[in-house]
Design an enzyme around this catalytic site. Structure first.
Site, PDB file in Angstrom:
ATOM      1  N   ARG A   1    -119.016  39.667 -28.574  1.00 42.28           N
ATOM      2  CA  ARG A   1    -118.925  39.973 -27.134  1.00 42.28           C
ATOM      3  C   ARG A   1    -119.845  39.033 -26.352  1.00 42.28           C
ATOM      4  O   ARG A   1    -120.914  38.654 -26.817  1.00 42.28           O
ATOM      5  CB  ARG A   1    -119.382  41.412 -26.886  1.00 42.28           C
TER       6      ARG A   1
ATOM      7  N   ARG B   1    -126.836  51.751 -33.677  1.00 37.71           N
ATOM      8  CA  ARG B   1    -126.127  52.384 -32.540  1.00 37.71           C
ATOM      9  C   ARG B   1    -124.993  53.281 -33.039  1.00 37.71           C
ATOM     10  O   ARG B   1    -124.758  54.353 -32.486  1.00 37.71           O
ATOM     11  CB  ARG B   1    -125.596  51.304 -31.585  1.00 37.71           C
TER      12      ARG B   1
ATOM     13  N   ARG C   1    -125.718  40.174 -25.645  1.00 40.02           N
ATOM     14  CA  ARG C   1    -126.682  41.275 -25.516  1.00 40.02           C
ATOM     15  C   ARG C   1    -127.586  41.336 -26.741  1.00 40.02           C
ATOM     16  O   ARG C   1    -127.127  41.152 -27.862  1.00 40.02           O
ATOM     17  CB  ARG C   1    -125.931  42.609 -25.364  1.00 40.02           C
TER      18      ARG C   1
ATOM     19  N   LYS D   1    -115.056  51.013 -23.676  1.00 36.04           N
ATOM     20  CA  LYS D   1    -115.331  51.860 -22.507  1.00 36.04           C
ATOM     21  C   LYS D   1    -115.561  51.011 -21.249  1.00 36.04           C
ATOM     22  O   LYS D   1    -114.980  51.266 -20.208  1.00 36.04           O
ATOM     23  CB  LYS D   1    -116.566  52.744 -22.775  1.00 36.04           C
TER      24      LYS D   1
HETATM   25  P1  AP5 Z   1    -116.710  46.964 -24.303  1.00 31.41           P
HETATM   26  O1  AP5 Z   1    -115.697  47.307 -23.281  1.00 31.41           O
HETATM   27  O2  AP5 Z   1    -117.923  46.236 -23.863  1.00 31.41           O
HETATM   28  O3  AP5 Z   1    -117.075  48.250 -25.194  1.00 31.41           O
HETATM   29  P2  AP5 Z   1    -118.024  49.484 -24.864  1.00 31.41           P
HETATM   30  O4  AP5 Z   1    -117.402  50.683 -25.475  1.00 31.41           O
HETATM   31  O5  AP5 Z   1    -118.325  49.529 -23.398  1.00 31.41           O
HETATM   32  O6  AP5 Z   1    -119.275  49.048 -25.702  1.00 31.41           O
HETATM   33  P3  AP5 Z   1    -120.828  49.139 -25.397  1.00 31.41           P
HETATM   34  O7  AP5 Z   1    -121.496  48.395 -26.514  1.00 31.41           O
HETATM   35  O8  AP5 Z   1    -121.166  48.669 -24.011  1.00 31.41           O
HETATM   36  O9  AP5 Z   1    -121.063  50.626 -25.520  1.00 31.41           O
HETATM   37  P4  AP5 Z   1    -122.359  51.286 -25.876  1.00 31.41           P
HETATM   38  O10 AP5 Z   1    -121.981  52.683 -25.584  1.00 31.41           O
HETATM   39  O11 AP5 Z   1    -122.945  51.037 -27.191  1.00 31.41           O
HETATM   40  O12 AP5 Z   1    -123.425  50.536 -24.922  1.00 31.41           O
HETATM   41  P5  AP5 Z   1    -123.993  50.862 -23.479  1.00 31.41           P
HETATM   42  O13 AP5 Z   1    -124.051  49.617 -22.726  1.00 31.41           O
HETATM   43  O14 AP5 Z   1    -123.310  52.038 -22.888  1.00 31.41           O
HETATM   44  O15 AP5 Z   1    -115.947  46.086 -25.425  1.00 31.41           O
HETATM   45  C1  AP5 Z   1    -116.662  45.532 -26.524  1.00 31.41           C
HETATM   46  C2  AP5 Z   1    -116.069  44.163 -26.862  1.00 31.41           C
HETATM   47  O16 AP5 Z   1    -114.736  44.330 -27.340  1.00 31.41           O
HETATM   48  C3  AP5 Z   1    -115.961  43.196 -25.675  1.00 31.41           C
HETATM   49  O17 AP5 Z   1    -116.204  41.902 -26.133  1.00 31.41           O
HETATM   50  C4  AP5 Z   1    -114.500  43.353 -25.206  1.00 31.41           C
HETATM   51  O18 AP5 Z   1    -114.012  42.174 -24.611  1.00 31.41           O
HETATM   52  C5  AP5 Z   1    -113.802  43.630 -26.527  1.00 31.41           C
HETATM   53  N1  AP5 Z   1    -112.653  44.536 -26.402  1.00 31.41           N
HETATM   54  C6  AP5 Z   1    -112.541  45.655 -25.621  1.00 31.41           C
HETATM   55  N2  AP5 Z   1    -111.353  46.247 -25.832  1.00 31.41           N
HETATM   56  C7  AP5 Z   1    -110.703  45.502 -26.780  1.00 31.41           C
HETATM   57  C8  AP5 Z   1    -109.434  45.598 -27.429  1.00 31.41           C
HETATM   58  N3  AP5 Z   1    -108.568  46.584 -27.152  1.00 31.41           N
HETATM   59  N4  AP5 Z   1    -109.126  44.657 -28.347  1.00 31.41           N
HETATM   60  C9  AP5 Z   1    -109.978  43.650 -28.642  1.00 31.41           C
HETATM   61  N5  AP5 Z   1    -111.198  43.509 -28.068  1.00 31.41           N
HETATM   62  C10 AP5 Z   1    -111.553  44.419 -27.143  1.00 31.41           C
HETATM   63  O19 AP5 Z   1    -125.467  51.362 -23.863  1.00 31.41           O
HETATM   64  C11 AP5 Z   1    -126.438  50.459 -24.353  1.00 31.41           C
HETATM   65  C12 AP5 Z   1    -127.728  51.212 -24.620  1.00 31.41           C
HETATM   66  O20 AP5 Z   1    -128.218  51.800 -23.400  1.00 31.41           O
HETATM   67  C13 AP5 Z   1    -127.612  52.394 -25.598  1.00 31.41           C
HETATM   68  O21 AP5 Z   1    -127.702  51.983 -26.944  1.00 31.41           O
HETATM   69  C14 AP5 Z   1    -128.775  53.290 -25.145  1.00 31.41           C
HETATM   70  O22 AP5 Z   1    -129.990  52.784 -25.647  1.00 31.41           O
HETATM   71  C15 AP5 Z   1    -128.773  53.092 -23.633  1.00 31.41           C
HETATM   72  N6  AP5 Z   1    -127.942  54.107 -22.954  1.00 31.41           N
HETATM   73  C16 AP5 Z   1    -126.804  53.876 -22.250  1.00 31.41           C
HETATM   74  N7  AP5 Z   1    -126.311  55.041 -21.769  1.00 31.41           N
HETATM   75  C17 AP5 Z   1    -127.156  56.021 -22.176  1.00 31.41           C
HETATM   76  C18 AP5 Z   1    -127.170  57.427 -22.025  1.00 31.41           C
HETATM   77  N8  AP5 Z   1    -126.213  58.073 -21.351  1.00 31.41           N
HETATM   78  N9  AP5 Z   1    -128.182  58.121 -22.609  1.00 31.41           N
HETATM   79  C19 AP5 Z   1    -129.162  57.506 -23.280  1.00 31.41           C
HETATM   80  N10 AP5 Z   1    -129.199  56.170 -23.478  1.00 31.41           N
HETATM   81  C20 AP5 Z   1    -128.201  55.422 -22.926  1.00 31.41           C
END
Ligand code: AP5
Length: 210
Positions: A122, A166, A155, A15
């Site tokens: 990552r 998660r 992270r 994402k």
């Molecule tokens: P990346 O693009 O970073 O993936 P992502 O889907 O953004 O993963 P996140 O871990 O950031 O999502 P998340 O939803 O768990 O965490 P968030 O920060 O939102 O890609 C991942 C890796 O893969 C990278 O190394 C990238 O280079 C690689 N990659 C990407 N595409 C690829 C491909 N096609 N092929 C190979 N490699 C690839 O949330 C963190 C925490 O914040 C949550 O757990 C929660 O506690 C809180 N939080 C955030 N939003 C909310 C909300 N709306 N409500 C409540 N709590 C929230």
């Protein structure tokens, strides 16, 4: 482009990576709740202090806190918006519905084993939040962000134990949102396997068809 997009999909599905590129290419305003919350934790704000424990445990931060944050961010935004990591619960989706017309919900589909490899290898930039992968998208110089020269770090919620928590949170609270957006007729499932470029092209095709 005036389209408002939400990116659904489990942790590690790409994402953040895709949001970054889509925002740069199409001029969308990018809002990432994960980045905003991590910034709040780093700055020791009231929100950050309240959010930290949930984030470290792989749980969702309470809806009221995140909804307030998003409403605040949306106030100043112009043109199309791309939301990375919001909504993540039915309550959040309903609250968003009151303030923004979502024209496309992209649900990225990626195998669980691939997700674990993506997350545990990552690296993220402390300064600009750019995201890298040790194997699939490495920085030119180890430990240094290509874009801003900032320090890359792992992270604290990218350990295998927290990653599994998660996933469980995602399955219980976020996966049901696909039904919410399917009923609205705006859901598109996109294959998130394959290279970053391949996935990007599939999302662009979904945007053009929206
Ligand atoms: P990346 O693009 O970073 O993936 P992502 O889907 O953004 O993963 P996140 O871990 O950031 O999502 P998340 O939803 O768990 O965490 P968030 O920060 O939102 O890609 C991942 C890796 O893969 C990278 O190394 C990238 O280079 C690689 N990659 C990407 N595409 C690829 C491909 N096609 N092929 C190979 N490699 C690839 O949330 C963190 C925490 O914040 C949550 O757990 C929660 O506690 C809180 N939080 C955030 N939003 C909310 C909300 N709306 N409500 C409540 N709590 C929230």
């Amino acid at each position: 482009m005036d389209l408002n997009i939400v990116l659904l999909g489990p942790p590690g599905s790409g994402k953040g990576t895709q949001t970054e590129r889509l925002a740069a290419e199409f001029g969308f305003t990018k809002i990432s709740t994960g980045d905003l919350l991590r910034e709040a934790v780093r700055n020791g704000t009231d929100l950050g202090t309240k959010a930290k424990g949930y984030m470290d445990a792989g749980k969702l931060v309470p809806d009221a806190l995140v909804i307030g944050l998003i409403k605040e961010k949306l106030k100043g935004s112009k043109g199309g918006v791309i939301l990375d990591g919001f909504p993540r619960s039915l309550e959040q989706a309903k609250a968003l519905d009151e303030v923004l017309k979502v024209g496309l919900a992209v649900d990225l589909k990626v195998d669980q084993e691939a997700l674990i490899k993506r997350l545990t290898e990552r690296r993220s930039c402390r300064k600009c939040n750019a995201v890298y992968h040790l194997e699939f998208n490495p920085p030119r110089k180890e430990g240094v962000c290509d874009k801003c020269g900032g320090e890359l770090y792992q992270r604290s919620d990218d350990t295998e134990k927290v990653v599994r928590e998660r996933f469980a949170t995602y399955t219980e609270r976020t996966a049901p949102l696909t039904e919410f957006y399917r009923r609205k007729g705006v859901l598109r499932s996109v294959d998130g396997m394959g290279s970053i470029d391949d996935v990007y092209k599939r999302i662009v095709a979904a945007i053009k068809a929206a």
